[in-house]
Scaffold this motif. Structure first.
Motif, PDB file in Angstrom:
ATOM      1  N   SER A  80       0.688  -1.643  -0.096  1.00 53.59           N
ATOM      2  CA  SER A  80      -0.043  -0.505   0.092  1.00 53.59           C
ATOM      3  C   SER A  80       0.931   2.050  -0.385  1.00 53.59           C
ATOM      4  N   GLU A  81      -0.064   1.930   0.043  1.00 53.29           N
ATOM      5  CA  GLU A  81       0.731   3.506   0.279  1.00 53.29           C
ATOM      6  C   GLU A  81       1.406   3.785   1.701  1.00 53.29           C
ATOM      7  N   CYS A  82       2.144   4.283   1.696  1.00 45.56           N
ATOM      8  CA  CYS A  82       3.522   4.810   2.920  1.00 45.56           C
ATOM      9  C   CYS A  82       2.461   5.466   3.954  1.00 45.56           C
ATOM     10  N   VAL A  83       2.393   5.718   4.939  1.00 42.73           N
ATOM     11  CA  VAL A  83       2.109   6.573   5.975  1.00 42.73           C
ATOM     12  C   VAL A  83       3.506   6.761   7.075  1.00 42.73           C
ATOM     13  N   SER A  84       3.267   8.032   6.841  1.00 43.03           N
ATOM     14  CA  SER A  84       4.623   8.622   8.150  1.00 43.03           C
ATOM     15  C   SER A  84       3.828   9.458   9.603  1.00 43.03           C
ATOM     16  N   PHE A  85       5.213   8.839  10.535  1.00 44.37           N
ATOM     17  CA  PHE A  85       4.329   9.237  11.694  1.00 44.37           C
ATOM     18  C   PHE A  85       6.621   9.167  12.077  1.00 44.37           C
ATOM     19  N   THR A  86       5.829  10.616  13.310  1.00 38.33           N
ATOM     20  CA  THR A  86       7.381  10.672  13.769  1.00 38.33           C
ATOM     21  C   THR A  86       7.308  10.028  14.945  1.00 38.33           C
ATOM     22  N   THR A  87       8.303   9.711  15.976  1.00 36.60           N
ATOM     23  CA  THR A  87       7.878   8.901  17.352  1.00 36.60           C
ATOM     24  C   THR A  87       8.409  10.421  18.150  1.00 36.60           C
ATOM     25  N   LEU A  88       7.559   9.781  19.418  1.00 38.41           N
ATOM     26  CA  LEU A  88       7.512  11.277  20.263  1.00 38.41           C
ATOM     27  C   LEU A  88       8.945  11.132  21.357  1.00 38.41           C
ATOM     28  N   SER A  89       9.411  12.687  21.545  1.00 45.40           N
ATOM     29  CA  SER A  89      10.712  12.304  22.450  1.00 45.40           C
ATOM     30  C   SER A  89      10.211  11.892  24.243  1.00 45.40           C
ATOM     31  N   CYS A  90      11.218  11.050  24.534  1.00 49.33           N
ATOM     32  CA  CYS A  90      11.450  10.731  25.938  1.00 49.33           C
ATOM     33  C   CYS A  90      12.586  10.852  26.676  1.00 49.33           C
ATOM     34  N   GLU A  91      13.084  10.417  27.531  1.00 46.31           N
ATOM     35  CA  GLU A  91      14.149  10.916  28.572  1.00 46.31           C
ATOM     36  C   GLU A  91      15.050   9.783  27.888  1.00 46.31           C
ATOM     37  N   PRO A  92      16.771  10.514  27.980  1.00 48.99           N
ATOM     38  CA  PRO A  92      17.629   9.891  27.244  1.00 48.99           C
ATOM     39  C   PRO A  92      17.465   8.282  27.805  1.00 48.99           C
ATOM     40  N   ASP A  93      18.845   7.797  26.727  1.00 48.67           N
ATOM     41  CA  ASP A  93      18.780   6.214  27.199  1.00 48.67           C
ATOM     42  C   ASP A  93      19.311   6.524  28.195  1.00 48.67           C
ATOM     43  N   THR A  94      19.499   4.803  28.964  1.00 51.56           N
ATOM     44  CA  THR A  94      20.673   4.725  29.979  1.00 51.56           C
ATOM     45  C   THR A  94      21.955   4.868  29.855  1.00 51.56           C
ATOM     46  N   PRO A  95      22.576   5.082  30.190  1.00 60.17           N
ATOM     47  CA  PRO A  95      24.276   5.814  29.549  1.00 60.17           C
ATOM     48  C   PRO A  95      25.159   4.588  29.865  1.00 60.17           C
ATOM     49  N   SER A  96      26.569   4.213  29.835  1.00 57.31           N
ATOM     50  CA  SER A  96      27.035   3.532  29.713  1.00 57.31           C
ATOM     51  C   SER A  96      28.012   3.869  30.866  1.00 57.31           C
ATOM     52  N   PRO A  97      28.571   2.332  31.171  1.00 60.87           N
ATOM     53  CA  PRO A  97      29.116   2.864  33.079  1.00 60.87           C
ATOM     54  C   PRO A  97      30.460   4.141  32.628  1.00 60.87           C
ATOM     55  N   PRO A  98      30.566   4.984  33.217  1.00 63.40           N
ATOM     56  CA  PRO A  98      31.578   6.193  33.447  1.00 63.40           C
ATOM     57  C   PRO A  98      33.005   4.907  33.328  1.00 63.40           C
ATOM     58  N   ARG A  99      34.378   5.777  32.449  1.00 65.88           N
ATOM     59  CA  ARG A  99      35.259   4.781  32.871  1.00 65.88           C
ATOM     60  C   ARG A  99      36.565   5.716  33.572  1.00 65.88           C
ATOM     61  N   LYS A 100      37.367   5.139  34.208  1.00 59.52           N
ATOM     62  CA  LYS A 100      38.557   5.849  34.688  1.00 59.52           C
ATOM     63  C   LYS A 100      39.746   6.529  33.898  1.00 59.52           C
ATOM     64  N   THR A 101      39.527   7.382  33.570  1.00 64.84           N
ATOM     65  CA  THR A 101      40.882   8.077  32.544  1.00 64.84           C
ATOM     66  C   THR A 101      42.847   7.809  33.697  1.00 64.84           C
ATOM     67  N   SER A 102      42.069   8.720  34.582  1.00 66.92           N
ATOM     68  CA  SER A 102      43.947   8.723  35.203  1.00 66.92           C
ATOM     69  C   SER A 102      43.434   8.165  36.465  1.00 66.92           C
ATOM     70  N   GLY A 103      44.375   8.590  38.128  1.00 68.83           N
ATOM     71  CA  GLY A 103      43.723   8.210  39.630  1.00 68.83           C
ATOM     72  C   GLY A 103      44.831   7.823  39.924  1.00 68.83           C
ATOM     73  N   THR A 104      45.324   8.919  41.522  1.00 72.76           N
ATOM     74  CA  THR A 104      45.644   9.339  42.325  1.00 72.76           C
ATOM     75  C   THR A 104      45.372   7.965  43.666  1.00 72.76           C
ATOM     76  N   LYS A 105      46.456   8.036  44.412  1.00 72.03           N
ATOM     77  CA  LYS A 105      46.158   7.331  45.670  1.00 72.03           C
ATOM     78  C   LYS A 105      45.130   7.741  46.099  1.00 72.03           C
ATOM     79  N   SER A 106      44.749   9.168  46.110  1.00 72.40           N
ATOM     80  CA  SER A 106      43.067  10.318  46.804  1.00 72.40           C
ATOM     81  C   SER A 106      42.171  10.730  45.837  1.00 72.40           C
ATOM     82  N   THR A 107      42.671   9.967  44.553  1.00 65.16           N
ATOM     83  CA  THR A 107      41.485  10.827  43.316  1.00 65.16           C
ATOM     84  C   THR A 107      41.966   9.837  42.108  1.00 65.16           C
ATOM     85  N   LEU A 108      40.104  10.503  41.286  1.00 62.38           N
ATOM     86  CA  LEU A 108      39.850   9.427  40.646  1.00 62.38           C
ATOM     87  C   LEU A 108      39.497  10.393  39.376  1.00 62.38           C
TER      88      LEU A 108
END
Length: 1170
Positions: A320-348
């Motif tokens: 058949s002919e195409c029907v177009s639609f746009t889904t609604l916006s919502c909250e963001p996707d679940t992010p990936s876990p943060p990663r460690k870029t550097s660290g010392t004995k007292s900082t991350l």
């Protein structure tokens, strides 16, 4: 081609033809081959021949036989939808379908490949143009069947006469399977399709269908009936969007208009989606027979294009002919876990990536952590728009958990997975050296400990290095892991190995531990070889030498044993040497005598066999030169400690003496500083910072050896020189000022002076330490001689003390009397003023220690009694104060006087005069026995408190006439024990209180009575016959010459005891025993005293004798008849019953009480406590 006999379904085999024709296909019996052409590609299907049909229906026609040639037409049956839905990805054609679907083929159109008549096969083979007869007949039958269906069924129906032979419709609703969706009108083909980016799921009546790539159907030439059906299916309208959410859309559509009124149950629908454009690639999102579909798992804020396509069996309509639609916006996707870029004995430092915002820009990020507690509870540590954050003030080598969430205008996403990060720690401490757990011949088991101070959560690994002695490879790693033990195998026997261990973690490696050496276990060695005489044989000695065994068993030989035998017989062997050397000097031998020698060795593995016997006749030399002596530790300023080893060549005799000589560098003259057997020496009396030369030589029994090479040693910097005598000036009797001068410093500046001060030259103590040249001493004693000396200290140490300086402080008034004590009455000594003895009720005796006179002699003392006038006494240290009131307290203090004045008073001493002493009481004897006497005196209770003021002293006269103390206390009675019978004892008593001891009373004499005999044990009874028994008892020895007689009593039945015997014998035969009656016996001893009356002892325990019953008393009786003889050869003569003694009854009661107590304790423990 080779076909497997167990082929269960279609198989796809790739084939290549150079001219485009299909080579001949030969199939086994029971299989058919069919040719399918799609987009110019021909496929050959080898299918099993159908044998049965589900539901009991026969097929429309028999399957065609395999074509004999490649150019013959193929029969392509139409495949209906299978009974179970099949949804797959891009399929490889009909070759992937299971065999269970093959027998359900319906009749379909036949497509043949027309081959020109003049065409020829390659390689000179001519293609056959005609069909064989069997194939032609089958083709005609199929054409006839198709015409009948077109004429009788209308819209694809089956005539009535053929309905019985047609397979029934599927019991389930038709769904488009994966392979069918890839076929144009049901004919298998292959197409390349991109996967739909969004994972969409269509839901209809609770059914979910995985999306598959949509394949555009290629129009095929159809007959009129199929063309009409396709036109009906293509008339479907475009779908309508009923509801749109962020990840879901609800699509509805209407069935295509059908003039023939075909039931809707025979139609199915396929919904396809595209997220690119109208002309983009579509993905199948729904397959089913419903007129609506809920498509889930869509991407938020995304444009989609949807279309629907109707299907009937395997025939597809146009989408058949195409029907177009746009889904609604919502909250963001679940992010990936943060990663460690550097660290010392007292900082991350953490960093993260932005997730999909789902149509609304991400405003902030929420970072949470567990604060290192590990409880699973999280707290917010960052909230903001940045994609990185540094966490500070952390603990070293600790674990922290983090999670992340994103937030936009529409809400907050879910938290990411929890990630655990560690702060940097420190490199592990150096572990202790490994320890040996167990050793074998070829293995060593080691264990070690975790480094001290390392956190428990810090994961440590260990590297064990090993070095084999003499290998030259150094330390090599043999273990790397996290265990604390390791077994090293494949080692050499009796070989020394060095081990060390190091620990490492993520921060790095620790230092290696100190190397330790362990050895594997050895075997027994072989005998020493090459036993020979070394050197010249002297008349009284010779030197033996030998070599180590060829095989030492894997361990070093610890000692060699040399045995010698005089003469050639070898009958008596003497052990003459035991040591580790390879030679031995034997002296003290007889000249011209033959000796036999042999040697064996001993190691850790055991003792070797004996070597060959050597006949020798004996000789030795002074030792060789020693190695130069070496310095032990760091050279000091005035002494050096040297150590050396034994000479390399001992000359056959152990070095017994060493001579160490010293010389200056500028002079070559050596002088001896040590001679002795020790291997070390401390050379003292050296000068600081000077260089000295040392040499050494050793001596044995043969003499001294040569000197060693020189060893030069330089002493360290020295301590300062001694100071001059300090100068002391007394400012007052208690204060003095000490000053001194700085001495030569011997190369190091003086940093400190130490002043020692004391009243005795041998007990001076450091009272000042500093860098000044004077010090003021306070708190001194007047008229006292003090000693002082000074010492200087620099970086090299403390120098010697200066000479001792003397000073004496000026005189002063006497010091206070420090110690005042009361004199005991025995120390008063002299009588009173009138010659009468001093009474403690009116006198007090004092004694004190003379105080320090502070340089001026004490002339007198003043005794202060408070209200009374002070008493002046001379230079005495004790005094008796008289004419005082009895039982009165006085406060006394004393002060001393000298020519300079009166000293201070002493501390106050409180004394009290005593009351008058008491008179002795009257002594009486209230109870007596042959071993005890109970005495009583005075009026009062038998037991009194120890704190009573009035107490008593009881004494008794011993054999020598002296009175000894029996009791001293407040009681009014006393029991004297362990006395002798019939003996007189003399007593006296004395009363005393705080006033003192009163006079003794006159003596009292009391006599103990005689003791009765001891109780006898229970007598023994032996039946002699039916009317006679013999009773015996133990004998009692005479008491002090008094004879002992015995009384035996008998009780028959319940009557009283009657005496049956009295005399000195210890046994008695009792006649006249009554049958069927119970007899009881008891005995006692009687002491016949020289003076009447006689003393009767207690009776023994009672013994019961049950007499025998006569024969025929009753069959149920337990007694036996009389025996054959008086002693009872085979039968029981009598039954003796003995009652329990008092001790046995007491023991039984105690046992019962203990059992009951244990049961009660167990019940309390089990039922109450638990």
């Amino acid at each position: 081609m080779v076909f497997s006999p167990v082929l269960t379904g279609p198989a796809q085999v790739p084939m290549m033809s150079p001219n485009g024709s299909v080579p001949p296909i030969y199939v086994p019996p029971g299989y058919v081959s069919q040719i399918i052409e799609e987009n110019g590609v021909r496929r050959v299907l080898v299918l099993p021949q159908p044998e049965y049909h589900p539901g009991g229906h026969s097929p429309l026609h028999a399957p065609p036989p395999p074509p004999p040639h490649a150019h013959l037409p193929a029969f392509i049956p139409m495949i209906p939808p299978p009974p179970h839905p099949m949804y797959t990805s891009v399929s490889g054609g009909a070759a992937e379908m299971g065999s269970q679907y093959i027998p359900q083929y319906h009749a379909a159109h036949i497509y043949s490949e027309q081959v020109p008549a003049d065409s020829h096969a390659p390689h000179g083979r001519q293609s056959l143009v005609h069909r064989d007869e069997r194939a032609s007949k089958a083709y005609e039958r199929l054409q006839k069947k198709l015409k009948e269906r077109q004429g009788g069924g209308g819209g694809g129906g089956v005539p009535t006469k053929d309905r019985g032979s047609s397979p029934p419709p599927s019991p389930q609703k038709n769904h488009c399977s994966g392979p069918a969706s890839d076929l144009p009108n049901g004919v298998g083909g292959k197409a390349e399709h991109d996967q739909w980016q969004a994972s969409a799921t269509a839901t209809g009546k609770g059914k979910q269908t995985k999306s598959t790539p949509y394949v555009e159907n290629k129009p095929e030439e159809l007959d009129e009936e199929a063309e009409a059906l396709r036109s009906v299916l293509s008339a479907i309208g475009k779908p309508m969007v009923t509801e749109v959410q962020a990840r879901m859309v609800l699509l509805t559509w209407t069935a295509p208009e059908n003039e023939e009124k075909t039931p809707h149950q025979s139609l199915s629908y396929e919904v396809t989606l595209s997220s690119t454009s109208n002309d983009g690639k579509y993905q199948t999102a729904y397959n089913g027979d419903e007129l609506s579909s809920t498509i889930e798992n869509l991407r938020p804020a995304t444009d989609y294009h949807a279309r629907v396509q109707a299907m009937c069996n395997s025939l597809h309509g146009t989408p058949s002919e195409c029907v177009s639609f746009t889904t609604l916006s919502c909250e963001p996707d679940t992010p990936s876990p943060p990663r460690k870029t550097s660290g010392t004995k007292s900082t991350l430092a953490l960093q993260w990536k932005a997730p999909c915002d789902n149509g609304s820009k991400i405003q902030n990020y929420v970072l949470q952590w567990d604060e290192g507690k590990g409880t699973g509870e999280f707290e917010q540590c960052y909230y903001g728009p940045q994609k990185q954050y540094r966490v500070t003030k952390l603990s070293p080598a600790s674990r922290y958990s983090f999670r992340l969430a994103a937030k936009n205008d529409l809400g907050i996403s879910g938290f990411s997975e929890v990630i655990e990060l560690f702060t940097s720690g420190s490199v592990p401490a150096t572990p202790l050296s490994p320890e040996l757990a167990q050793a074998g011949v070829t293995w060593l088991s080691l264990h070690w400990q975790r480094p001290a101070g390392s956190p428990k959560e810090d994961e440590l690994f260990y590297v064990l290095d090993m070095e084999e002695e003499g290998s030259g490879y150094g330390f090599q790693p043999r273990y790397d892991g996290d265990e604390l033990s390791c077994t090293i195998k494949n080692l050499h026997r009796s070989t020394k190995y060095k081990f060390r261990v190091l620990a490492y973690n993520a921060e790095g490696k620790s230092k290696s531990s100190q190397a330790v050496e362990f050895s594997t276990c050895p075997d027994c060695p072989r005998n020493p070889c090459r036993l020979a005489v070394r050197g010249k044989v002297h008349p009284n000695s010779f030197r033996l030498s030998w070599e180590p065994p060829n095989d030492d068993g894997g361990s070093e030989v610890t000692e060699y044993v040399v045995e010698i035998s005089e003469g050639s017989s070898g009958a008596l062997w003497e052990l003459v040497y035991r040591g580790s050397a390879l030679e031995y000097v034997r002296d003290g031998l007889k000249p011209g005598t033959s000796y036999q020698t042999r040697v064996y060795c001993i190691s850790e593995g055991g003792q070797s066999p004996l070597s060959d016997t050597l006949q020798v006749q004996t000789p030795a030399v002074p030792p060789g030169s020693c190695l130069p002596p070496r310095v032990v530790g760091k050279p000091k300023a005035r002494e050096v400690q040297l150590r050396w080893g034994t000479p390399l060549v001992d000359g056959g005799s152990t070095a017994s003496c060493y001579i160490l000589e010293i010389a200056g560098v500028q002079t070559e003259e050596y002088k001896e500083v040590y001679q002795g057997p020790e291997l070390e020496c401390t050379v003292s009396s050296l000068l600081p910072g000077k260089t000295y030369s040392f040499r050494l030589r050793a001596a044995n029994k043969a003499g001294f050896g040569p000197y060693s090479e020189r060893c030069e040693v330089t002493t360290g910097p020295g301590a300062p020189e001694p100071c001059r005598v300090p100068h002391v000036v007394c400012k007052s009797p208690t204060c003095a000022v000490v000053s001194w001068e700085s001495p030569p410093c011997n190369g190091a500046q003086v940093i400190e002076f130490r002043l020692e001060w004391g009243a005795a030259e041998g007990s001076m103590q450091v009272c000042y330490s500093g860098n000044t040249l004077s010090h003021e001493m306070k708190g001194l004693n007047p008229a006292t001689i003090y000693f002082c000396r000074v010492q200087a200290v620099n970086m090299a140490g403390a120098g010697p003390f200066s000479e001792v300086a003397l000073c004496q402080t000026p005189c002063s008034v006497p010091a206070a009397v420090s110690s005042i004590q009361a004199l005991r009455e025995s120390e008063w000594g002299h009588p009173g003023e009138e010659g009468d003895p001093l009474c403690p009720s009116s006198c007090l005796g004092l004694r004190w220690d003379p105080p320090c006179d502070n340089g001026a002699e004490i002339t007198s003392y003043l005794i202060d009694l408070g209200e009374r006038q002070p008493i002046a006494v001379g230079r005495i240290t004790k005094h008796i104060i008289q004419h005082l009131q009895p039982d009165t307290s006085y406060r006394i203090r004393i002060q001393a006087l000298n020519s300079l004045g009166t000293g201070p008073f002493s501390h106050t001493l409180k004394l009290k005069t005593k009351p008058l002493p008491p008179q002795p009481p009257r002594l009486e004897c209230t109870a007596f026995s042959h071993q005890t006497l109970r005495l009583k005196w005075g009026e009062g209770p038998a037991k009194a408190a120890p704190s009573d003021a009035l107490q008593y002293h009881l004494q008794m006269e011993d054999r020598t006439g002296r009175f000894i103390s029996l009791y001293r206390g407040p009681c009014h009675t006393h029991k004297v024990q362990r006395l002798t019978e019939s003996t007189s004892y003399v007593f006296r008593i004395q009363a005393f209180n705080e006033a003192g001891e009163g006079p003794f009373s006159h003596v009292y004499t009391f006599t103990t009575p005689l003791s009765p005999p001891a109780p006898l044990k229970a007598p023994r009874i032996e039946r002699l016959d039916d009317h006679t028994c013999e009773v015996s008892w133990e004998a009692v020895p005479p008491l002090k010459g008094d004879p002992i007689i015995y009384i035996l009593q008998c009780m028959m039945g319940n009557s009283d005891f009657k005496q049956v015997y009295k005399g000195p014998a210890t046994s008695f035969q009792v006649p006249g025993l009554q049958p069927n009656c119970e007899h009881r016996f008891r005995a006692c001893a009687i002491r016949q005293c020289q003076m009447p009356p006689a003393l009767i002892g207690p009776y023994s325990a009672t013994v019961t004798l049950s007499s025998q019953r006569s024969e025929g008393v009753g069959s149920g009786g337990g007694s036996a008849s009389s025996g054959a003889g008086p002693r009872g050869g085979g039968t029981e003569a009598g039954r003796v019953k003995r009652s329990l003694t008092d001790e046995q009854v007491s023991a039984l009661i105690l046992a019962l009480f203990a059992v009951v107590s244990i049961l009660i304790a167990f019940a309390i423990q089990y039922y109450v406590i638990k």
